[in-house]
Write a protein that holds these residues in place. Structure first.
Motif, PDB file in Angstrom:
ATOM      1  N   UNK A 140       0.833  -1.203   0.000  1.00 56.87           N
ATOM      2  CA  UNK A 140       0.000   0.000   0.000  1.00 56.87           C
ATOM      3  C   UNK A 140       0.867   1.252   0.000  1.00 56.87           C
ATOM      4  N   UNK A 141       1.928   1.234   0.768  1.00 58.86           N
ATOM      5  CA  UNK A 141       2.842   2.376   0.826  1.00 58.86           C
ATOM      6  C   UNK A 141       3.402   2.693  -0.562  1.00 58.86           C
ATOM      7  N   UNK A 142       3.780   1.640  -1.285  1.00 57.37           N
ATOM      8  CA  UNK A 142       4.330   1.826  -2.623  1.00 57.37           C
ATOM      9  C   UNK A 142       3.286   2.376  -3.599  1.00 57.37           C
ATOM     10  N   UNK A 143       2.021   2.076  -3.354  1.00 57.78           N
ATOM     11  CA  UNK A 143       0.944   2.521  -4.246  1.00 57.78           C
ATOM     12  C   UNK A 143       0.217   3.759  -3.715  1.00 57.78           C
ATOM     13  N   UNK A 144       0.671   4.304  -2.605  1.00 60.28           N
ATOM     14  CA  UNK A 144      -0.051   5.380  -1.914  1.00 60.28           C
ATOM     15  C   UNK A 144      -0.365   6.558  -2.841  1.00 60.28           C
ATOM     16  N   UNK A 145       0.554   6.955  -3.688  1.00 58.29           N
ATOM     17  CA  UNK A 145       0.321   8.088  -4.591  1.00 58.29           C
ATOM     18  C   UNK A 145      -0.730   7.790  -5.653  1.00 58.29           C
ATOM     19  N   UNK A 146      -0.958   6.515  -5.941  1.00 58.61           N
ATOM     20  CA  UNK A 146      -1.939   6.146  -6.972  1.00 58.61           C
ATOM     21  C   UNK A 146      -3.343   5.972  -6.415  1.00 58.61           C
ATOM     22  N   UNK A 147      -3.491   5.911  -5.106  1.00 60.20           N
ATOM     23  CA  UNK A 147      -4.814   5.743  -4.492  1.00 60.20           C
ATOM     24  C   UNK A 147      -5.429   7.124  -4.327  1.00 60.20           C
ATOM     25  N   UNK A 148      -6.390   7.428  -5.176  1.00 59.65           N
ATOM     26  CA  UNK A 148      -6.969   8.771  -5.194  1.00 59.65           C
ATOM     27  C   UNK A 148      -8.119   8.933  -4.201  1.00 59.65           C
ATOM     28  N   UNK A 201      -9.667   8.329  -0.705  1.00 57.01           N
ATOM     29  CA  UNK A 201      -9.307   7.893   0.656  1.00 57.01           C
ATOM     30  C   UNK A 201     -10.210   6.783   1.201  1.00 57.01           C
ATOM     31  N   UNK A 202     -11.445   6.726   0.751  1.00 58.23           N
ATOM     32  CA  UNK A 202     -12.343   5.681   1.245  1.00 58.23           C
ATOM     33  C   UNK A 202     -12.006   4.314   0.647  1.00 58.23           C
ATOM     34  N   UNK A 203     -11.142   4.276  -0.352  1.00 61.13           N
ATOM     35  CA  UNK A 203     -10.779   3.013  -0.997  1.00 61.13           C
ATOM     36  C   UNK A 203      -9.539   2.369  -0.374  1.00 61.13           C
ATOM     37  N   UNK A 204      -8.892   3.052   0.563  1.00 57.18           N
ATOM     38  CA  UNK A 204      -7.633   2.550   1.111  1.00 57.18           C
ATOM     39  C   UNK A 204      -7.842   1.245   1.872  1.00 57.18           C
ATOM     40  N   UNK A 214      -7.016  -4.557   2.366  1.00 57.12           N
ATOM     41  CA  UNK A 214      -7.631  -5.876   2.555  1.00 57.12           C
ATOM     42  C   UNK A 214      -7.385  -6.773   1.340  1.00 57.12           C
ATOM     43  N   UNK A 215      -7.507  -6.204   0.153  1.00 50.18           N
ATOM     44  CA  UNK A 215      -7.249  -6.990  -1.062  1.00 50.18           C
ATOM     45  C   UNK A 215      -5.789  -7.428  -1.096  1.00 50.18           C
TER      46      UNK A 215
END
Length: 163
Positions: A45-53, A55-58, A63-64
């Motif tokens: 998740x940390x590596x993808x943090x910039x791509x997660x637009x 916040x409710x999807x984090x 979990x996935x």
């Protein structure tokens, strides 16, 4: 990752870490493995943090990542782990102090399910995934998911009535 995004991630982990660890524990049924699983998922998740637009999807992303990582680990050690009828003694976690008796019985029963049944039941009823979604996640057919969940629920009923 800039300082602000780094702090956002730290704040997210501080806020949601306990809830995510509970989910990881249900997937693995072992506190140590759950901590490793959550750490691996948070690293992804940390590596993808910039791509997660959104916040409710984090939470869903983490979990996935946990489910996918657990499945990967399960497939890798599938040949190395041999189930037995006898469960090892486990230390009592202070975490259980506030749980109701029914929740404790359910938790113990879930730990006694074979790993594949436990994962399928958890995805179906804890994560509220459809049979099709579970089949895609596990890489099996929908029929396999149906029979695995059915056998898991039957076994859970047996274990809970015996307790």
């Amino acid at each position: 990752m800039n300082g602000t995004r780094h702090e956002e991630f730290r704040a997210y982990v501080a806020e949601r870490g306990t809830v995510l660890l509970r989910a990881a524990t249900q997937l693995t049924s072992d506190r140590g493995e759950a901590e490793d699983l959550l750490q691996a998922a948070l690293a992804k998740t940390y590596l993808a943090w910039d791509r997660i637009e959104d916040p409710s999807a984090v939470d869903g992303y983490v979990r996935r990542a946990m489910v996918n990582t657990q499945i990967s680990w399960w497939r890798r050690r599938k040949l190395d782990v041999y189930p037995t009828d006898r469960l090892p003694d486990r230390p009592v976690d202070d975490d259980h102090a506030g749980r109701s008796e029914m929740r404790d019985v359910l938790s113990r029963a879930l730990r006694r399910l074979p790993e594949r049944q436990r994962i399928a039941v958890m995805l179906r009823y804890y994560e509220d995934m459809s049979e099709r979604e579970i089949a895609e996640t596990l890489g099996v057919s929908v029929g396999t998911v149906k029979s695995t969940v059915s056998r898991g629920m039957t076994r859970l009923r047996e274990l809970m009535t015996a307790s």
